[in-house]
Design a protein around this motif. Structure first.
Motif, mmCIF file in Angstrom:
data_model
loop_
_atom_site.group_PDB
_atom_site.id
_atom_site.type_symbol
_atom_site.label_atom_id
_atom_site.label_comp_id
_atom_site.label_asym_id
_atom_site.label_seq_id
_atom_site.Cartn_x
_atom_site.Cartn_y
_atom_site.Cartn_z
ATOM 1 N N ASN A 108 0.669 -1.288 -0.034
ATOM 2 C CA ASN A 108 -0.143 -0.050 0.081
ATOM 3 C C ASN A 108 0.958 1.154 0.070
ATOM 4 N N VAL A 109 2.216 1.006 -0.113
ATOM 5 C CA VAL A 109 3.033 2.254 -0.370
ATOM 6 C C VAL A 109 4.097 1.873 -1.787
ATOM 7 N N GLU A 110 4.458 2.887 -2.176
ATOM 8 C CA GLU A 110 5.459 2.719 -3.433
ATOM 9 C C GLU A 110 6.667 1.748 -2.843
ATOM 10 N N ILE A 111 6.868 0.920 -3.711
ATOM 11 C CA ILE A 111 8.320 0.027 -3.396
ATOM 12 C C ILE A 111 9.155 -0.208 -4.394
ATOM 13 N N VAL A 112 10.214 -0.417 -4.454
ATOM 14 C CA VAL A 112 11.359 -0.864 -5.464
ATOM 15 C C VAL A 112 11.858 -2.071 -4.987
ATOM 16 N N ALA A 113 12.402 -2.799 -5.801
ATOM 17 C CA ALA A 113 13.180 -4.028 -5.560
ATOM 18 C C ALA A 113 14.120 -4.455 -6.385
ATOM 19 N N ILE A 114 15.158 -5.511 -5.880
ATOM 20 C CA ILE A 114 16.487 -5.951 -6.676
ATOM 21 C C ILE A 114 16.164 -7.486 -6.442
ATOM 22 N N ALA A 115 16.339 -8.342 -7.537
ATOM 23 C CA ALA A 115 16.712 -9.778 -7.416
ATOM 24 C C ALA A 115 17.805 -10.104 -7.775
ATOM 25 N N GLN A 116 18.433 -11.292 -7.081
ATOM 26 C CA GLN A 116 19.837 -11.593 -7.234
ATOM 27 C C GLN A 116 19.324 -13.245 -7.557
ATOM 28 N N LEU A 117 19.834 -13.389 -8.848
ATOM 29 C CA LEU A 117 20.006 -15.036 -9.042
ATOM 30 C C LEU A 117 21.488 -15.663 -9.052
ATOM 31 N N GLY A 118 21.439 -16.886 -8.600
ATOM 32 C CA GLY A 118 22.883 -17.371 -8.245
ATOM 33 C C GLY A 118 22.890 -18.889 -8.134
ATOM 34 N N ASN A 119 24.017 -19.531 -8.307
ATOM 35 C CA ASN A 119 24.035 -20.901 -7.709
ATOM 36 C C ASN A 119 25.053 -21.221 -6.560
ATOM 37 N N ASN A 120 25.292 -20.234 -5.984
ATOM 38 C CA ASN A 120 26.314 -20.336 -4.703
ATOM 39 C C ASN A 120 25.479 -20.653 -3.686
ATOM 40 N N SER A 121 26.278 -21.346 -2.785
ATOM 41 C CA SER A 121 25.571 -21.975 -1.471
ATOM 42 C C SER A 121 25.344 -20.934 -0.563
ATOM 43 N N VAL A 122 24.097 -20.969 -0.153
ATOM 44 C CA VAL A 122 23.709 -20.157 0.984
ATOM 45 C C VAL A 122 22.633 -21.004 1.727
ATOM 46 N N GLY A 123 22.872 -20.991 3.022
ATOM 47 C CA GLY A 123 22.105 -21.840 3.712
ATOM 48 C C GLY A 123 21.798 -23.298 3.030
ATOM 49 N N THR A 124 20.460 -23.534 2.823
ATOM 50 C CA THR A 124 20.194 -24.883 2.450
ATOM 51 C C THR A 124 20.036 -24.767 0.798
ATOM 52 N N VAL A 125 20.405 -23.823 0.316
ATOM 53 C CA VAL A 125 20.294 -23.617 -1.129
ATOM 54 C C VAL A 125 21.589 -23.567 -2.089
ATOM 55 N N GLY A 126 21.808 -23.980 -3.126
ATOM 56 C CA GLY A 126 23.003 -23.598 -4.061
ATOM 57 C C GLY A 126 23.850 -24.877 -4.179
ATOM 58 N N SER A 127 24.550 -24.801 -5.425
ATOM 59 C CA SER A 127 25.478 -25.917 -5.729
ATOM 60 C C SER A 127 26.880 -25.803 -5.527
ATOM 61 N N GLY A 128 27.204 -24.523 -4.839
ATOM 62 C CA GLY A 128 28.645 -24.137 -4.808
ATOM 63 C C GLY A 128 29.245 -23.561 -5.939
ATOM 64 N N GLY A 129 28.458 -23.204 -6.836
ATOM 65 C CA GLY A 129 29.128 -22.585 -7.892
ATOM 66 C C GLY A 129 29.419 -20.896 -7.555
ATOM 67 N N ALA A 131 28.247 -18.336 -10.059
ATOM 68 C CA ALA A 131 27.465 -17.492 -10.721
ATOM 69 C C ALA A 131 26.584 -16.650 -10.151
ATOM 70 N N THR A 132 26.617 -15.255 -10.367
ATOM 71 C CA THR A 132 25.548 -14.549 -9.728
ATOM 72 C C THR A 132 25.097 -13.433 -10.734
ATOM 73 N N SER A 133 23.968 -12.950 -10.683
ATOM 74 C CA SER A 133 23.562 -11.920 -11.290
ATOM 75 C C SER A 133 22.541 -10.996 -10.806
ATOM 76 N N PHE A 134 22.096 -9.743 -11.054
ATOM 77 C CA PHE A 134 20.803 -8.947 -10.458
ATOM 78 C C PHE A 134 20.123 -8.595 -11.486
ATOM 79 N N TYR A 135 18.668 -8.310 -11.122
ATOM 80 C CA TYR A 135 17.657 -7.774 -12.261
ATOM 81 C C TYR A 135 16.851 -6.823 -11.220
ATOM 82 N N GLN A 136 16.284 -5.936 -12.160
ATOM 83 C CA GLN A 136 15.455 -5.075 -11.345
ATOM 84 C C GLN A 136 14.095 -5.503 -11.167
#
Length: 327
Positions: A108-129, A131-136
């Motif tokens: 209910n307010v104006e927002i912006v966001a950024i997303a990160q796509l990757g295959n590095n390991s963080v917590g319970t996800v990732g393959s140990g790679g 690769a990472t990138s970002f998009y709006q």
């Protein structure tokens, strides 16, 4: 109070995704998506999230989260939420391993966001790679019935592109047309449910792979246009190695709409082996007739200072829907 909606094309490929040369998926395993949302209004507000599975009718909702002016909240599929003591939010029930789909974030307010796509390991996800990138994050101002993608690759010099297209609020009948540099066109038409996502792979439309012909006439290199005959759509293109596990790199950006196009495009940076970096421009003709495009490059920094101020030009005729690469 007005409610704003921000659409994400989330390629959340958690642990269970597998690779296939002609499958609609990124190479390797362990892909996941993190995103962060900021309140850019002058007041506090609330936001909520809904995830839509691309392979079923399943949806996953969240509670309402308070977000202060200027502050941010984040979602990471590999780390447990800690809201309200921290900034990590989540869904009421976790997204399952192997989930691939889309997310709509409402506020209910104006927002912006950024997303990160990757295959590095963080917590319970990732393959140990690595690769990472970002998009709006894609708000309503950047959805349209037509989205342009200036670059398509199908195993061109070992690189391929995958396209994630979301129906922004209502069902959309979408045709993805590939305009390849040898003059051939290929297309694929699908119906995408409201707020859901479909993954377009050039292989599934019959685009040839791995040609070694010169770029200007290569059937594995070109441009693409996603067009809806019904509702608005949003889109993200992801460039990656054609094969490899874990994938060594990934690039991503949102697709371009009519308001992004113009007869003059300004590019602030050009490099030709400058400190090891080189720049190329993929320029797409968004009109319905061939376009004569001229690029002008001006030297502003060089090891040989006598070159500063020099101007270089090049011209290309680009067919409707097609693209060319200036380098």
């Amino acid at each position: 109070m007005k409610k704003f909606k921000l659409a994400f094309i989330i390629s959340v490929l958690l642990l269970a995704m597998t690779v296939g040369v002609s499958s609609a998926a990124l190479p390797g395993t362990g892909w996941w998506t993190f995103y962060q949302i900021q309140n850019v209004s002058d007041t506090s507000g609330t936001l909520s999230m809904t995830a839509y599975d691309s392979a079923s009718t399943s949806t996953f909702s969240s509670a309402d989260f308070s977000i202060d002016s200027g502050s941010a909240l984040a979602y990471n599929p590999g780390i447990s939420p800690n809201y309200p003591s921290g900034d990590l939010i989540g869904f009421s029930s976790d997204l399952p391993s192997g989930f691939q789909g889309s997310v709509a974030i409402s506020s209910n307010v104006e927002i912006v966001a950024i997303a990160q796509l990757g295959n590095n390991s963080v917590g319970t996800v990732g393959s140990g790679g690595h690769a990472t990138s970002f998009y709006q994050g894609i708000g309503s101002n950047f959805t349209d019935t037509k989205i342009n993608f200036p670059t398509v690759k199908h195993n061109f010099s070992g690189q391929s592109t995958t396209f994630f297209v979301q129906a922004a609020g209502a069902e959309a009948i979408v045709t993805m047309t590939y305009y390849m540099n040898n003059g051939s066109t290929y297309d694929q038409t699908v119906t995408i449910g409201a707020n859901k996502m479909f993954v377009f792979d050039p292989a599934n439309a019959g685009v040839p792979a791995g040609s070694t012909l010169p770029a200007g006439s290569n059937p594995s290199l070109g441009a693409a246009v996603a067009e809806s005959t019904s509702g608005d759509i949003a889109g993200v293109v992801v460039e990656h190695p054609h094969t490899g596990s874990p994938a060594a790199y990934v690039l991503s950006t949102r697709g371009l709409i009519a308001s992004d196009a113009d007869t003059t495009i300004i590019a602030p940076t050009i490099k030709n082996a400058f400190n090891g970096g080189t720049t190329g421009f993929s320029v797409q003709n968004t009109g319905s007739n061939p376009a004569l495009v001229e690029i002008t490059l001006t030297v502003t920094n060089a090891m040989d200072t006598s070159l500063i101020g020099d101007v270089y030009t090049d011209q290309e005729v680009i067919p409707a829907g097609g693209s060319t690469v200036f380098s």
